[in-house]
Design a protein around this motif. Structure first.
Motif, PDB file in Angstrom:
ATOM      1  N   LEU A 303       0.823  -1.195   0.000  1.00 32.12           N
ATOM      2  CA  LEU A 303       0.000   0.000   0.000  1.00 32.12           C
ATOM      3  C   LEU A 303       0.860   1.249   0.000  1.00 32.12           C
ATOM      4  CD1 LEU A 303      -2.687  -1.045   2.653  1.00 32.12           C
ATOM      5  CD2 LEU A 303      -2.905  -1.082   0.156  1.00 32.12           C
ATOM      6  N   ASN A 304       0.385   2.259  -0.706  1.00 29.69           N
ATOM      7  CA  ASN A 304       1.024   3.557  -0.662  1.00 29.69           C
ATOM      8  C   ASN A 304       0.986   4.083   0.772  1.00 29.69           C
ATOM      9  OD1 ASN A 304       0.299   6.677  -0.684  1.00 29.69           O
ATOM     10  ND2 ASN A 304       1.699   6.294  -2.396  1.00 29.69           N
ATOM     11  N   ALA A 305       1.998   4.869   1.153  1.00 30.19           N
ATOM     12  CA  ALA A 305       2.093   5.362   2.533  1.00 30.19           C
ATOM     13  C   ALA A 305       0.860   6.156   2.944  1.00 30.19           C
ATOM     14  CB  ALA A 305       3.347   6.228   2.678  1.00 30.19           C
ATOM     15  N   SER A 306       0.343   6.995   2.043  1.00 28.96           N
ATOM     16  CA  SER A 306      -0.821   7.802   2.397  1.00 28.96           C
ATOM     17  C   SER A 306      -2.082   6.949   2.505  1.00 28.96           C
ATOM     18  CB  SER A 306      -1.021   8.922   1.374  1.00 28.96           C
ATOM     19  OG  SER A 306      -1.277   8.399   0.088  1.00 28.96           O
ATOM     20  N   VAL A 307      -2.198   5.896   1.680  1.00 36.53           N
ATOM     21  CA  VAL A 307      -3.351   4.997   1.757  1.00 36.53           C
ATOM     22  C   VAL A 307      -3.308   4.207   3.061  1.00 36.53           C
ATOM     23  CG1 VAL A 307      -4.471   3.003   0.701  1.00 36.53           C
ATOM     24  CG2 VAL A 307      -3.546   4.815  -0.747  1.00 36.53           C
ATOM     25  N   ALA A 308      -2.129   3.695   3.405  1.00 45.45           N
ATOM     26  CA  ALA A 308      -1.981   2.948   4.657  1.00 45.45           C
ATOM     27  C   ALA A 308      -2.305   3.833   5.853  1.00 45.45           C
ATOM     28  CB  ALA A 308      -0.557   2.404   4.763  1.00 45.45           C
ATOM     29  N   ALA A 309      -1.867   5.090   5.807  1.00 42.40           N
ATOM     30  CA  ALA A 309      -2.159   6.023   6.901  1.00 42.40           C
ATOM     31  C   ALA A 309      -3.659   6.238   7.035  1.00 42.40           C
ATOM     32  CB  ALA A 309      -1.437   7.342   6.662  1.00 42.40           C
ATOM     33  N   SER A 310      -4.353   6.363   5.913  1.00 36.36           N
ATOM     34  CA  SER A 310      -5.798   6.579   5.941  1.00 36.36           C
ATOM     35  C   SER A 310      -6.522   5.408   6.597  1.00 36.36           C
ATOM     36  CB  SER A 310      -6.326   6.778   4.515  1.00 36.36           C
ATOM     37  OG  SER A 310      -5.750   7.912   3.916  1.00 36.36           O
ATOM     38  N   ILE A 311      -6.109   4.186   6.245  1.00 29.24           N
ATOM     39  CA  ILE A 311      -6.754   3.001   6.821  1.00 29.24           C
ATOM     40  C   ILE A 311      -6.498   2.938   8.327  1.00 29.24           C
ATOM     41  CG2 ILE A 311      -6.755   0.474   6.838  1.00 29.24           C
ATOM     42  CD1 ILE A 311      -6.036   0.607   3.839  1.00 29.24           C
ATOM     43  N   ALA A 312      -5.269   3.211   8.735  1.00 27.78           N
ATOM     44  CA  ALA A 312      -4.928   3.175  10.157  1.00 27.78           C
ATOM     45  C   ALA A 312      -5.687   4.241  10.938  1.00 27.78           C
ATOM     46  CB  ALA A 312      -3.415   3.363  10.331  1.00 27.78           C
ATOM     47  N   LEU A 313      -5.811   5.414  10.371  1.00 28.23           N
ATOM     48  CA  LEU A 313      -6.542   6.490  11.034  1.00 28.23           C
ATOM     49  C   LEU A 313      -8.025   6.152  11.163  1.00 28.23           C
ATOM     50  CD1 LEU A 313      -4.736   9.485   9.320  1.00 28.23           C
ATOM     51  CD2 LEU A 313      -4.905   9.154  11.792  1.00 28.23           C
ATOM     52  N   TYR A 314      -8.563   5.512  10.149  1.00 26.77           N
ATOM     53  CA  TYR A 314      -9.973   5.104  10.204  1.00 26.77           C
ATOM     54  C   TYR A 314     -10.190   4.075  11.314  1.00 26.77           C
ATOM     55  CZ  TYR A 314     -14.183   2.503   9.093  1.00 26.77           C
ATOM     56  OH  TYR A 314     -15.397   1.850   9.195  1.00 26.77           O
ATOM     57  N   GLU A 315      -9.319   3.059  11.392  1.00 24.51           N
ATOM     58  CA  GLU A 315      -9.451   2.025  12.413  1.00 24.51           C
ATOM     59  C   GLU A 315      -9.303   2.633  13.807  1.00 24.51           C
ATOM     60  OE1 GLU A 315     -10.280  -1.077  12.468  1.00 24.51           O
ATOM     61  OE2 GLU A 315     -10.459  -1.426  10.330  1.00 24.51           O
ATOM     62  N   ALA A 316      -8.379   3.570  13.949  1.00 25.94           N
ATOM     63  CA  ALA A 316      -8.181   4.202  15.250  1.00 25.94           C
ATOM     64  C   ALA A 316      -9.404   5.030  15.640  1.00 25.94           C
ATOM     65  CB  ALA A 316      -6.925   5.076  15.208  1.00 25.94           C
ATOM     66  N   ARG A 317      -9.983   5.692  14.674  1.00 24.93           N
ATOM     67  CA  ARG A 317     -11.189   6.472  14.959  1.00 24.93           C
ATOM     68  C   ARG A 317     -12.355   5.549  15.335  1.00 24.93           C
ATOM     69  NH1 ARG A 317     -12.869  11.617  16.246  1.00 24.93           N
ATOM     70  NH2 ARG A 317     -15.034  11.891  15.590  1.00 24.93           N
ATOM     71  N   ARG A 318     -12.466   4.430  14.652  1.00 24.33           N
ATOM     72  CA  ARG A 318     -13.570   3.483  14.904  1.00 24.33           C
ATOM     73  C   ARG A 318     -13.449   2.845  16.281  1.00 24.33           C
ATOM     74  NH1 ARG A 318     -15.071  -1.872  13.487  1.00 24.33           N
ATOM     75  NH2 ARG A 318     -12.908  -2.352  12.984  1.00 24.33           N
ATOM     76  N   ALA A 319     -12.198   2.750  16.780  1.00 23.95           N
ATOM     77  CA  ALA A 319     -11.973   2.086  18.064  1.00 23.95           C
ATOM     78  C   ALA A 319     -12.274   2.980  19.266  1.00 23.95           C
ATOM     79  CB  ALA A 319     -10.525   1.603  18.160  1.00 23.95           C
ATOM     80  N   LEU A 320     -12.455   4.273  19.042  1.00 25.41           N
ATOM     81  CA  LEU A 320     -12.748   5.191  20.143  1.00 25.41           C
ATOM     82  C   LEU A 320     -14.093   4.857  20.774  1.00 25.41           C
ATOM     83  CD1 LEU A 320     -11.569   8.679  18.819  1.00 25.41           C
ATOM     84  CD2 LEU A 320     -10.626   7.403  20.763  1.00 25.41           C
ATOM     85  N   PRO A 321     -14.201   4.949  22.091  1.00 31.69           N
ATOM     86  CA  PRO A 321     -15.492   4.704  22.750  1.00 31.69           C
ATOM     87  C   PRO A 321     -16.555   5.689  22.242  1.00 31.69           C
ATOM     88  CG  PRO A 321     -13.706   4.790  24.362  1.00 31.69           C
ATOM     89  CD  PRO A 321     -13.133   5.245  23.065  1.00 31.69           C
TER      90      PRO A 321
END
Length: 322
Positions: A303-321
């Motif tokens: 994955l491109n660095a910016s695409v990987a960052a987007s996926i990680a940021l989405y997962e981190a946001r989804r994990a917030l209470p």
């Protein structure tokens, strides 16, 4: 015998007389006419006198009318100055609200719809509009094709990495970039970070892309909303974050756990994105509390660095209470 007393060749033959001959019509007259007077040195673009004249005209255009300059004009190559060159780029920058100091417009420009909108937006946003000579624009653009338009913008103002620890809206969510080289990748990551509520982005001062005009454009305005910090030593910054109680997660294809299985995403975190191609550096990798990977179907793909960052940021946001 007298007729033989003259030496051989002493008598000129009739037909050997030099000069204009019948029918020549002033042969080669055009070649003797020349091309007119030689232009002045200051009018020849490749001459240093022309460049000096253009520079003087530009400096004169910067001087307030009726006043002597209080200080020497600012160096055009200063780090405090960036330029957006050309009609399309300038129009795009003004439409997205990029801050700017001065709009330089060729005083004899052939205005089209883009030029009209550029000037209108500049006036609307309170940006100074200056009509300048072509020589001044040539000097300012430094060889870049400017199309009669140049927008002077301030350099980006970075924060200190410590400034990103405080987040009044919830736990700190910081994105750290381990020597991302492409400013377009930086801009795309900034856009995703802003979209998913990140606190800010921290980047190294050396051997990494900064928030230039190119990054700003790709960020689609996120650069105006999302703080970016610079640090001399990224490892030291990560260690400081850890001491402050923020977990550091490194994103890498050979991670210990899959991203969605990480148990660190629901609190204060730093997500570290490695550089294009090389990924995380050794010291940064060793500093991380956890190395996570994004599972993909094809093992030969990445994955491109910016695409990987987007996926990680989405997962981190989804994990917030909730």
């Amino acid at each position: 015998m007298a007729g033989n007393s003259q030496r051989k060749g002493a008598i000129r033959k009739s037909g050997s007389k030099k000069g204009q001959q019948v029918g020549t019509g002033g042969h080669q007259r055009r070649a003797l006419e020349g091309k007119g007077p030689t232009p002045k040195a200051s009018d020849r673009p490749n001459h240093k006198a022309y460049k000096a004249k253009a520079k003087a005209e530009y400096e004169e255009s910067k001087r307030p009318q009726g006043r002597a300059p209080k200080a020497p004009p600012r160096d055009r190559t200063s780090a405090s100055l960036e330029l957006v060159i050309g009609r399309n780029s300038t129009l795009e920058a003004l439409r997205m609200g990029m801050p700017a100091h001065v709009l330089h417009v060729f005083n004899r420009i052939d205005a089209d719809d883009r030029v009209t909108e550029i000037v209108s937006l500049a006036v609307e946003h309170g940006i100074e509009v200056r009509e300048v000579t072509k020589g001044s624009l040539d000097l300012l653009a430094d060889g870049t094709r400017h199309q009669g338009i140049a927008l002077e913008v301030p350099s980006y103002e970075y924060l200190q990495y410590q400034d990103l620890m405080d987040n009044s809206d919830g736990p700190a969510r910081i994105v750290a970039l381990d020597s991302i080289q492409d400013p377009r990748n930086l801009g795309a990551i900034m856009r995703s970070a802003a979209a998913f509520g990140a606190t800010g982005v921290v980047i190294p001062e050396r051997r990494a892309a900064g928030v230039t005009v190119a990054a700003w454009k790709v960020s689609a305005g996120a650069a105006a909303r999302l703080p970016v910090a610079r640090t001399v030593n990224l490892v030291r910054a990560l260690e400081e974050y850890k001491k402050a109680g923020i977990f550091v997660i490194g994103l890498d294809a050979g991670g210990e756990v899959d991203l969605h299985d990480s148990n660190l995403l629901d609190g204060p975190i730093v997500i570290v994105i490695g550089s294009e191609g090389a990924g995380l550096s050794r010291l940064v990798r060793e500093t991380c509390d956890q190395i996570v990977s994004i599972p993909i179907v094809a093992t030969t793909e990445s994955l491109n660095a910016s695409v990987a960052a987007s996926i990680a940021l989405y997962e981190a946001r989804r994990a917030l209470p909730a």
